[in-house]
Design a protein around this motif. Structure first.
Motif, PDB file in Angstrom:
ATOM      1  N   ARG A 222      12.439 -11.803  11.821  1.00 40.59           N
ATOM      2  CA  ARG A 222      11.256 -10.950  11.843  1.00 40.59           C
ATOM      3  C   ARG A 222      11.596  -9.594  12.455  1.00 40.59           C
ATOM      4  O   ARG A 222      11.151  -8.550  11.977  1.00 40.59           O
ATOM      5  CB  ARG A 222      10.122 -11.606  12.619  1.00 40.59           C
TER       6      ARG A 222
ATOM      7  N   THR B  13       2.180 -10.973   1.476  1.00 39.36           N
ATOM      8  CA  THR B  13       2.749  -9.789   2.140  1.00 39.36           C
ATOM      9  C   THR B  13       3.898  -9.207   1.334  1.00 39.36           C
ATOM     10  O   THR B  13       3.972  -7.990   1.128  1.00 39.36           O
ATOM     11  CB  THR B  13       3.246 -10.165   3.550  1.00 39.36           C
TER      12      THR B  13
ATOM     13  N   THR C 115      12.221 -10.929   4.204  1.00 42.20           N
ATOM     14  CA  THR C 115      10.959 -11.666   4.355  1.00 42.20           C
ATOM     15  C   THR C 115      11.090 -13.070   3.775  1.00 42.20           C
ATOM     16  O   THR C 115      10.304 -13.947   4.091  1.00 42.20           O
ATOM     17  CB  THR C 115       9.798 -10.948   3.635  1.00 42.20           C
TER      18      THR C 115
ATOM     19  N   TRP D 206       5.482 -14.221   5.893  1.00 45.94           N
ATOM     20  CA  TRP D 206       5.546 -12.967   5.143  1.00 45.94           C
ATOM     21  C   TRP D 206       5.658 -13.215   3.641  1.00 45.94           C
ATOM     22  O   TRP D 206       5.481 -12.309   2.848  1.00 45.94           O
ATOM     23  CB  TRP D 206       6.761 -12.130   5.577  1.00 45.94           C
TER      24      TRP D 206
END
Ligand code: HEM
Lengths: 360, 260
Positions: free
Chosen positions: A12, B231, B221, B227
């Motif tokens: 992330r 997204t 992602t 995600w």
């Protein structure tokens, strides 16, 4: 320590950092075109020299580059940690072999390629040199900067244009010389530099500069061409005459009172006074004006002396750079791209543009 | 001559698109088949336009807005044809064909004069640099189209259907990213050989850099459950906007020494 490591293994973080870099560089893209004064010199110097000189003094336009560096540092740490983590994971003993998948290996090779490439950028941003506008005349040599032993000679310059004035070619025949011995010959043209041990020589443009004043002495059906170099004052011809330069005005003009003066130091419109001797004996003197080459010939001994103009010598304008980082960057980039291509073609349905089985 | 084929191809893309839209649920097979033939004809005309242009100029169709618009749209059309024949997939056409159509229309009204390439641009490095970047742009466009369909069908579509769109997005971004990275390397090599610097700090290069980092982010992602799906589909669409900014925006709105 462990929690810091854990923080940097996060995918992330990688996504968030890449988005932040995107936004930062987007701002930079706009600043690059809106602040040509502050940022226009960035490519003329070694990157870090520029950044911590001009860059620091123009922070309103260059702040995003500093931010980019900071984000990149985080991103690189992120990438290194992830890569190490993943490699350790793959090769930890007593794990089943399924963990070592082609996809995983290639992904880590991609990361490694990126890190190597960036290392090359670092080297290239802090070392080497860039020099521009090196003028090299046909037949002469100049030393390679920061090298005590290498020099560069221009043997010939070959420039040609089309009828419309578009350039057809600009070929510089160069020799690289060490200890009076030629170590490399190369015809340098646009897109084809001379590359030697990290040094790179480019031709950017060309020109010609006045080298000497040219005279024609004629009579009895023959002719002799006489040249006086710009810094010389006299010359003796093959026929035994001596020409002495009494006065030289490089850029002839007259002021409001009609007095002669030189409008500049360049040889745009030279005017010269010449005295002619035969041995010690003075024969004749007179003024020559470039704009009127044939109007004022000097006559003596049945001969005629005219001044058709200046003789020019061509020169090449060269950029000479040294960038030790390029080899490292190229290696990293090749590892990166070859692994990426590998990732596209390794076997398995997953590697298709669309998963085939899901289509049925 | 070029102009005739250009308008023929615009007309056939338009007609093929209309037939395709009229048959949204795929029930009218004849209409769908007619649409396919029309689009293939359009691509043939489109290819002829490019070939004529290459013969006329003597270099790859990559210099100036007219040529790049032709080539950009051609790359998307080729990609669509691959999708059609290899995967029998036509849904994304609904979004990609309008892009082709608009690009060609814009080309038709752009200056199509033939100019001599400056000496510095006469090199294979430059030509492959531009060609690979347009393949990348085309793939990113496809990724955005699939992303848009994911969002459109999110409520009504089946899991399999959504999976297909998601897959197209990821796969075409990975392909696009490969082409784009190659393009940046080729550009760097060309720059190094042409004027002694593999990188120039000017707006077009900077825009390419941001696009590259953006898609690094999008690719990763895939590792993040939260995600994925919605997204990443939005990100693919934003990516298309960034592609357009890099390709057209920089030269229209900003001063760039890249001069494309
Ligand atoms: C500029 C830096 C980076 C580049 C260019 C890069 C590039 C890539 C690419 C192209 C892939 C393959 C993607 C795919 O298969 O769809 C990949 C996979 C991956 N990357 Fe990165 N990456 C970068 C940084 C990072 C960082 C910081 C992390 C840390 C979280 C990371 C973690 C991963 C992981 C876990 C994979 C998947 C490996 C697998 O499939 O098993 N990457 N990377």
């Amino acid at each position: 320590m462990k929690s810091i490591w854990k923080f940097f293994t996060s995918a992330r973080l990688a996504v968030v950092l890449s988005l932040l870099i995107t936004i930062d560089v987007l701002t930079g893209t706009i600043l690059l075109s809106s602040s040509p004064k502050a940022l226009g010199t960035i490519d003329l110097e070694i990157f870090f020299y520029w950044l911590f000189g001009t860059g620091l003094n123009n922070l309103t336009a260059s702040w995003w580059i500093f931010l980019l560096l900071a984000l990149l540092v985080l991103f690189v740490v992120n990438t290194i940690v992830c890569t190490v983590d993943s490699i350790v994971f793959m090769f930890r003993p007593r794990r089943d072999a399924a963990r070592i998948k082609p996809r995983r290996i290639l992904s880590q090779a991609i990361h490694l390629g990126f890190i190597i490439g960036l290392l090359g950028h670092l080297v290239s941003s802090a070392s080497g040199f860039r020099t521009m506008d090196n003028r090299l005349f046909e037949g002469s040599s100049i030393p390679i900067p920061q090298s005590s032993e290498l020099s560069l000679r221009l043997n010939k310059l070959d420039v040609a244009f089309t009828k419309n004035g578009d350039m057809l070619r600009m070929d510089a025949y160069l020799s690289l010389i060490r200890d009076k011995r030629v170590v490399k010959d190369k015809v340098v043209r646009l897109n084809e530099p001379l590359l030697y041990q990290g040094n790179a020589v480019y031709i950017t443009h060309h020109g010609e500069a006045p080298e000497s004043m040219k005279f024609e002495l004629s009579g009895n059906g023959t002719q002799e061409i006489i040249k006086i170099k710009l810094h010389e004052r006299s010359v003796t011809t093959n026929w035994g005459y001596t020409l002495k330069l009494e006065n030289l005005i490089p850029d002839f003009a007259r002021d409001s009172k009609g007095k002669a003066y030189s409008a500049s130091k360049q040889f745009r419109n030279p005017a010269l006074e010449v005295k002619v001797y035969k041995g010690e004996k003075f024969l004749v003197s007179g003024w020559f004006l470039l704009k009127y080459p044939n109007k004022t010939p000097l006559a003596f001994d049945g001969l005629k002396l005219v001044f058709p103009g200046l003789a020019y010598r061509p020169y090449a304008v060269l950029t000479i750079n040294k960038d030790p980082g390029t080899v490292i960057i190229l290696s990293g980039a090749l590892i990166f791209i070859i692994s990426l291509i590998g990732l596209l073609f390794i076997k398995g349905e997953e590697m298709e543009l669309v998963k085939r089985q899901t289509l049925k | 001559m070029t102009e005739i084929f250009l308008w023929l191809s615009i007309a056939f893309y338009g007609a093929g698109f209309i037939c395709h839209v009229l048959d949204q649920n795929g029930s009218r097979h004849t209409l769908q088949r007619v649409s396919t033939y029309m689009l293939i004809l359009a691509l043939i005309f489109h290819t002829i336009v490019l070939a004529l242009r290459v013969m006329e100029t003597g270099h790859a169709p990559i210099a100036g807005r007219f040529e790049t618009l032709l080539f950009f749209s051609w790359s998307i059309a080729v990609l669509n044809t691959i999708l059609l024949f290899r995967y029998r997939l036509r849904t994304t056409d609904t979004l990609t064909i309008p892009v082709i159509f608009l690009a060609l229309l814009l080309a038709a009204f752009s200056d199509s004069g033939v100019y001599r390439l400056p000496l510095a641009l006469k090199t294979w490095w430059f030509e492959i640099h531009v060609v690979t970047s347009f393949f990348a742009y085309a793939l990113f466009t496809l990724a955005a189209a699939a992303g848009a369909f994911y969002l459109l069908k999110e409520k009504t579509g089946t899991g399999t259907e959504l999976g297909i769109y998601q897959n197209i997005t990821y796969r075409s971004i990975l392909w696009g990213f490969t082409f784009f990275s190659s393009s940046m390397l080729l550009g760097a090599i060309w720059g190094y050989l042409a004027w002694g610097s593999y990188w120039l700090w000017e707006s077009k290069s900077a825009a390419s850099l941001l696009l590259w980092f953006y898609y690094v982010g999008v690719l990763h992602t895939r590792m993040l459950k939260r995600w994925r799906g919605k997204t990443v589909s939005v990100m693919a669409i934003v990516g298309f906007a960034l592609v357009m900014f890099t390709y057209l925006g920089v030269s229209i709105f900003l001063k760039s020494t890249h001069g494309m």
